[in-house]
Write a protein that holds these residues in place. Structure first.
Motif, PDB file in Angstrom:
ATOM      1  N   ARG A 163       0.843  -1.208   0.000  1.00 40.95           N
ATOM      2  CA  ARG A 163       0.000   0.000   0.000  1.00 40.95           C
ATOM      3  C   ARG A 163       0.872   1.248   0.000  1.00 40.95           C
ATOM      4  N   ARG A 176      -2.150   0.169  11.258  1.00 42.75           N
ATOM      5  CA  ARG A 176      -3.427  -0.205  10.619  1.00 42.75           C
ATOM      6  C   ARG A 176      -3.195  -1.184   9.475  1.00 42.75           C
ATOM      7  N   ASP A 180      -4.778  -4.763   9.115  1.00 45.86           N
ATOM      8  CA  ASP A 180      -5.532  -5.129   7.901  1.00 45.86           C
ATOM      9  C   ASP A 180      -4.972  -6.422   7.295  1.00 45.86           C
ATOM     10  N   GLU A 184      -6.930  -9.899   6.928  1.00 47.70           N
ATOM     11  CA  GLU A 184      -7.135 -10.502   5.605  1.00 47.70           C
ATOM     12  C   GLU A 184      -6.614 -11.927   5.537  1.00 47.70           C
TER      13      GLU A 184
ATOM     14  N   ALA B 207      -7.433   6.866  10.291  1.00 49.34           N
ATOM     15  CA  ALA B 207      -7.566   6.238   8.973  1.00 49.34           C
ATOM     16  C   ALA B 207      -6.557   6.844   8.011  1.00 49.34           C
ATOM     17  N   GLY B 211      -7.715   6.609   0.620  1.00 54.62           N
ATOM     18  CA  GLY B 211      -8.386   5.312   0.762  1.00 54.62           C
ATOM     19  C   GLY B 211      -8.078   4.369  -0.391  1.00 54.62           C
ATOM     20  N   ARG B 212      -8.650   3.183  -0.309  1.00 53.84           N
ATOM     21  CA  ARG B 212      -8.523   2.223  -1.407  1.00 53.84           C
ATOM     22  C   ARG B 212      -9.909   1.726  -1.797  1.00 53.84           C
ATOM     23  N   GLU B 215     -12.484  -0.395   0.425  1.00 52.40           N
ATOM     24  CA  GLU B 215     -12.110  -0.265   1.829  1.00 52.40           C
ATOM     25  C   GLU B 215     -13.310  -0.136   2.754  1.00 52.40           C
ATOM     26  N   GLU B 216     -14.483   0.129   2.162  1.00 48.45           N
ATOM     27  CA  GLU B 216     -15.681   0.186   2.999  1.00 48.45           C
ATOM     28  C   GLU B 216     -15.976  -1.187   3.597  1.00 48.45           C
ATOM     29  N   GLN B 217     -15.334  -2.245   2.999  1.00 46.30           N
ATOM     30  CA  GLN B 217     -15.477  -3.585   3.559  1.00 46.30           C
ATOM     31  C   GLN B 217     -14.761  -3.593   4.910  1.00 46.30           C
ATOM     32  N   LYS B 218     -15.470  -3.899   5.947  1.00 42.05           N
ATOM     33  CA  LYS B 218     -14.906  -3.800   7.294  1.00 42.05           C
ATOM     34  C   LYS B 218     -13.978  -4.983   7.573  1.00 42.05           C
TER      35      LYS B 218
END
Lengths: 315, 224
Positions: A163, A176, A180, A184, B207, B211-212, B215-218
């Motif tokens: 990222r 974070r 993540d 995942e 945050a 964003g990506r 990304e709304e997927q928790k």
């Protein structure tokens, strides 16, 4: 003088490449065994404790039977460190040929799974070689007349991500991204925890990914980065990864990461690229140094990240 | 009681329905008898492209492994297996209705299982269970349990790492019951607990500034 040093024979390189691949597939390195043992001892969840015990038992049986420790034998690859004065009979072309041949032969003899296929047609040559396979990565070291051959059999499906963060994201962004990545891939144990996490921080995007993989695979568990700020981050991230509670196989447990290794590279002033790679429970690595005398020295520590390799200045 | 949490079962393949019914999520299972492998290659070749298997799989057994072993052809037509491990099963959920319906499979042995929804919509209907290999790297333990390679098929068509292998196994295990015949998933339950502590770790971390997509997927949701 380099011009008078004896050339290392291509046959010897082949033999050592063969042996390191064989050991990588079968023998859990000492630092891995110790870390699994400690994780087993301190695990408070009964199922996780049972599974860690099975992993230790599996490590014993693999050696006793000379069979691969995992049925997915991963993607065999090499890290080669060349001493600046090393000479090879036939040059680096002969070296690469020997390395490729050794992977093909070990695949048949040790019964590795032939994992390497054409990405579109899925054609399988049946020997873990092919276009750009096995990977061979190089680094160099001043003064030495030896060659280090490191075979790593790395899992191939889960655990790696990249990222582009930005300086404003700082340590929060790094943490974070680690969380993540664990959510995942450690969930249901897809990346096969307990893992060794490698973090590549900075550099260019491709460097971040490359460094994350090297950090995961080529440092001993417990090793800390010489930069105290980076070392402190490693300790903090290891604690965070284990606080997730995924544990071995994702069944819930105290140890998700055996360690976290962070490698940094100087990066664009506007960016904070980050990549993470996870080295799975099948912790597969073997290291040998080949000398011009014909002597071969197997050792545990890859010694890949030397002060020269991480150098900051011009020299 | 096993050394873990659930009960421990020694079962013979093909599995009898009363054996399958008593399996609860979290139990440990050791299998003996014939089993066969099927993953990407076999699923596509057999289920999508409609090629009939070279032997009657239903007559052989009702246990299928989502796996391809670390094995080689040691001499023409003779195969050996050194090590065994299943691959992640979530990506094969789409094949389950056909596999269970047409081939009478009652136990799928994979890695990490599938969603609870698949168990409720497909497995429950057929009285089938989903088992997972453990470790996940117990390749040597599982490899030892393979007593005989009965046959290897479709090597030419699919390559050796996607071929259809049939084995005689003796105490293949430990395998964890991940999905039982009532549609329960062991991992779904475990993840419910893990998510509580996981989400607490995000507290106070700001945050990312950029964003990506997606990304709304928790992070607490399953990704499949």
């Amino acid at each position: 003088m380099s011009t008078t040093s004896t050339a290392i024979s291509r046959e010897l390189i082949y033999q050592v490449a063969y042996e390191t691949n064989k050991r990588a597939a079968i023998v859990v390195p000492q630092d891995g065994l110790a870390a699994f043992g400690e994780a087993w001892e301190r695990e408070s969840k009964p199922l996780a404790h049972f599974i860690l015990g099975q992993i230790l038992e599996n490590a014993k049986l693999a050696v006793a039977d000379a069979r691969p420790m995992c049925g997915d034998t991963g993607l065999p690859r090499y890290y080669v460190k060349l001493g600046n004065e090393a000479r090879i009979d036939g040059g680096v072309v002969a070296l690469e040929r020997a390395l490729r041949q050794a992977v093909a032969d070990v695949t048949q003899d040790i019964q590795l799974r032939s994992n390497r296929v054409h990405p579109l047609t899925r054609r399988n040559p049946g020997n873990n070689t092919g276009v750009f396979a096995p990977n061979i990565d190089y680094s160099f070291e001043p003064g030495g007349d030896w060659i280090d051959i490191i075979a790593v059999h790395k899992g191939g499906l889960f655990g790696t991500d990249y990222r582009m963060l930005f300086p404003a994201d700082g340590t929060d962004g790094i943490k974070r991204f680690l969380l993540d990545n664990m959510a995942e891939f450690a969930r249901r144990g897809l990346s096969c925890p307990p893992v060794v996490v490698g973090v590549g921080l900075g550099g260019t995007k491709d460097q971040a990914v490359t460094l994350s993989k090297e950090a995961a695979c080529l440092r001993l568990i417990g090793d800390r980065h010489p930069d105290p700020d980076v070392a402190a981050l490693e300790v903090e991230l290891r604690q965070l990864a284990n606080q997730t509670g995924f544990g071995v196989m994702g069944v819930g447990g105290d140890t998700t990461a055996l360690d976290v290794h962070v490698e940094i590279a100087y990066t664009h002033t506007g960016g904070l690229p980050i990549a993470i790679s996870q080295f799975c429970t099948a912790y597969r690595r073997s290291v040998a140094r080949v000398f011009p005398s014909g002597e071969v020295e197997f050792r545990e520590d890859p010694q890949w990240f030397t002060p020269y390799y991480r150098r900051e200045g011009i020299e | 009681m096993s050394q873990g949490q659930g009960r421990e079962w020694q079962l013979t393949c093909p599995l009898a329905s009363n054996d399958i019914e008593k399996l609860a999520m979290g139990d440990l299972v050791y299998l003996s008898g014939p089993v066969y492998t099927a993953r990407d290659g076999v699923y596509k070749h057999m289920l999508i492209d409609g090629n009939a298997p070279p032997i009657s799989l239903q007559e052989l057994t009702n246990v299928s492994l989502q796996s391809s072993p670390a094995g080689v052809e040691v001499s023409p037509g003779e195969f050996e297996v050194a090590s065994l491990q299943a691959t992640a099963g979530f990506r094969y959920a789409q094949y389950m209705p056909q596999l269970l319906e047409q081939f009478g499979v009652k136990a799928v042995v994979g890695k990490a299982g599938m969603s609870e929804q698949v168990y409720q919509e497909v497995f429950q209907k057929h009285g089938a269970v989903c088992l997972t290999t453990m470790g996940y790297g117990l390749g040597a333990i599982y490899g030892r349990a393979i007593k005989k390679v009965l046959g290897v098929y479709w090597v030419e068509e699919l390559g050796i790492s996607e071929a259809l292998w049939t084995f005689e196994v003796d105490r293949l295990g430990p395998l964890l019951v991940e999905g039982d015949i009532h549609g329960n998933s062991f991992f779904t339950q475990v993840n419910h607990d893990i998510n509580r502590q996981l989400m607490a770790l995000y507290d106070g971390l700001k945050a990312p500034v950029y964003g990506r997509i997606g990304e709304e997927q928790k992070p607490e949701t399953e990704l499949f």
